[in-house]
Scaffold this motif. Sequence first.
Motif, PDB file in Angstrom:
ATOM      1  N   SER A   7       0.854  -1.192   0.000  1.00  0.00           N
ATOM      2  CA  SER A   7       0.000   0.000   0.000  1.00  0.00           C
ATOM      3  C   SER A   7       0.883   1.233   0.000  1.00  0.00           C
ATOM      4  O   SER A   7       2.089   1.138   0.256  1.00  0.00           O
ATOM      5  CB  SER A   7      -0.926   0.009   1.216  1.00  0.00           C
ATOM      6  N   GLY A   9       1.116   3.633  -2.623  1.00  0.00           N
ATOM      7  CA  GLY A   9       1.465   4.242  -3.898  1.00  0.00           C
ATOM      8  C   GLY A   9       0.576   5.421  -4.225  1.00  0.00           C
ATOM      9  O   GLY A   9      -0.391   5.719  -3.519  1.00  0.00           O
ATOM     10  N   GLY A  10       0.916   6.113  -5.306  1.00  0.00           N
ATOM     11  CA  GLY A  10       0.110   7.242  -5.733  1.00  0.00           C
ATOM     12  C   GLY A  10       0.844   8.122  -6.705  1.00  0.00           C
ATOM     13  O   GLY A  10       1.898   7.751  -7.236  1.00  0.00           O
ATOM     14  N   LEU A  11       0.279   9.304  -6.928  1.00  0.00           N
ATOM     15  CA  LEU A  11       0.855  10.298  -7.828  1.00  0.00           C
ATOM     16  C   LEU A  11       1.575  11.347  -6.998  1.00  0.00           C
ATOM     17  O   LEU A  11       1.007  11.884  -6.030  1.00  0.00           O
ATOM     18  CB  LEU A  11      -0.255  10.953  -8.645  1.00  0.00           C
ATOM     19  N   LEU A  18       7.179   9.617  -0.962  1.00  0.00           N
ATOM     20  CA  LEU A  18       6.130   8.635  -0.683  1.00  0.00           C
ATOM     21  C   LEU A  18       6.722   7.562   0.194  1.00  0.00           C
ATOM     22  O   LEU A  18       7.929   7.282   0.116  1.00  0.00           O
ATOM     23  CB  LEU A  18       5.618   7.974  -1.970  1.00  0.00           C
ATOM     24  N   THR A  90       8.915   6.182 -11.745  1.00  0.00           N
ATOM     25  CA  THR A  90       7.558   5.722 -12.043  1.00  0.00           C
ATOM     26  C   THR A  90       7.568   4.241 -12.395  1.00  0.00           C
ATOM     27  O   THR A  90       8.306   3.803 -13.285  1.00  0.00           O
ATOM     28  CB  THR A  90       6.978   6.532 -13.210  1.00  0.00           C
ATOM     29  N   THR A 108       1.932  -1.939  -6.170  1.00  0.00           N
ATOM     30  CA  THR A 108       1.302  -0.634  -5.987  1.00  0.00           C
ATOM     31  C   THR A 108       1.940   0.355  -6.949  1.00  0.00           C
ATOM     32  O   THR A 108       3.164   0.382  -7.094  1.00  0.00           O
ATOM     33  CB  THR A 108       1.406  -0.158  -4.521  1.00  0.00           C
ATOM     34  N   GLN A 109       1.110   1.129  -7.621  1.00  0.00           N
ATOM     35  CA  GLN A 109       1.588   2.045  -8.656  1.00  0.00           C
ATOM     36  C   GLN A 109       2.151   3.317  -8.034  1.00  0.00           C
ATOM     37  O   GLN A 109       1.501   3.951  -7.192  1.00  0.00           O
ATOM     38  CB  GLN A 109       0.450   2.413  -9.606  1.00  0.00           C
ATOM     39  N   VAL A 110       3.338   3.687  -8.483  1.00  0.00           N
ATOM     40  CA  VAL A 110       3.938   4.968  -8.121  1.00  0.00           C
ATOM     41  C   VAL A 110       4.150   5.749  -9.413  1.00  0.00           C
ATOM     42  O   VAL A 110       4.805   5.262 -10.334  1.00  0.00           O
ATOM     43  CB  VAL A 110       5.274   4.777  -7.383  1.00  0.00           C
ATOM     44  N   THR A 111       3.578   6.930  -9.480  1.00  0.00           N
ATOM     45  CA  THR A 111       3.718   7.785 -10.652  1.00  0.00           C
ATOM     46  C   THR A 111       4.316   9.111 -10.219  1.00  0.00           C
ATOM     47  O   THR A 111       3.765   9.780  -9.333  1.00  0.00           O
ATOM     48  CB  THR A 111       2.361   8.021 -11.337  1.00  0.00           C
TER      49      THR A 111
END
Length: 114
Positions: A7, A9-11, A18, A90, A108-111
């Motif tokens: 958990s 992740g995010g923009l 982060l 990213t 989890t996506q990290v951008t």
Amino acid sequence: QVQLVESGGGLVQPGGSLTLSCAASGSIFSILTMDWYRQAPGKQRELVATIKNNGATYYAISVKGRFTVSRDNAKNTVYLQMNSLKPEDTAVYYCSAYYGSRNWGQGTQVTVSS
């Protein structure tokens, strides 16, 4: 087998921070070496950071000095603190542990983008 759930992740904008978390199931967490990998679109999955059961750490050259891996054995959780993020960070980030076989979280996506 170990179940892993990431958990956090995010923009985030370039230069931002982060913290990712990975919660592990079971009672064997304290003996595990925990790894963080990432996979960017069109690229191979790469090892980002490792923390052994004795607390020793390893970092990929690309993140050394910016990322910090830590663990809380009481919470069965490993963390990846990411500072000074760059667009090239990213990726989908996965935590992983080897216990009989290689176990993976769902990612989890990290951008990193402005």
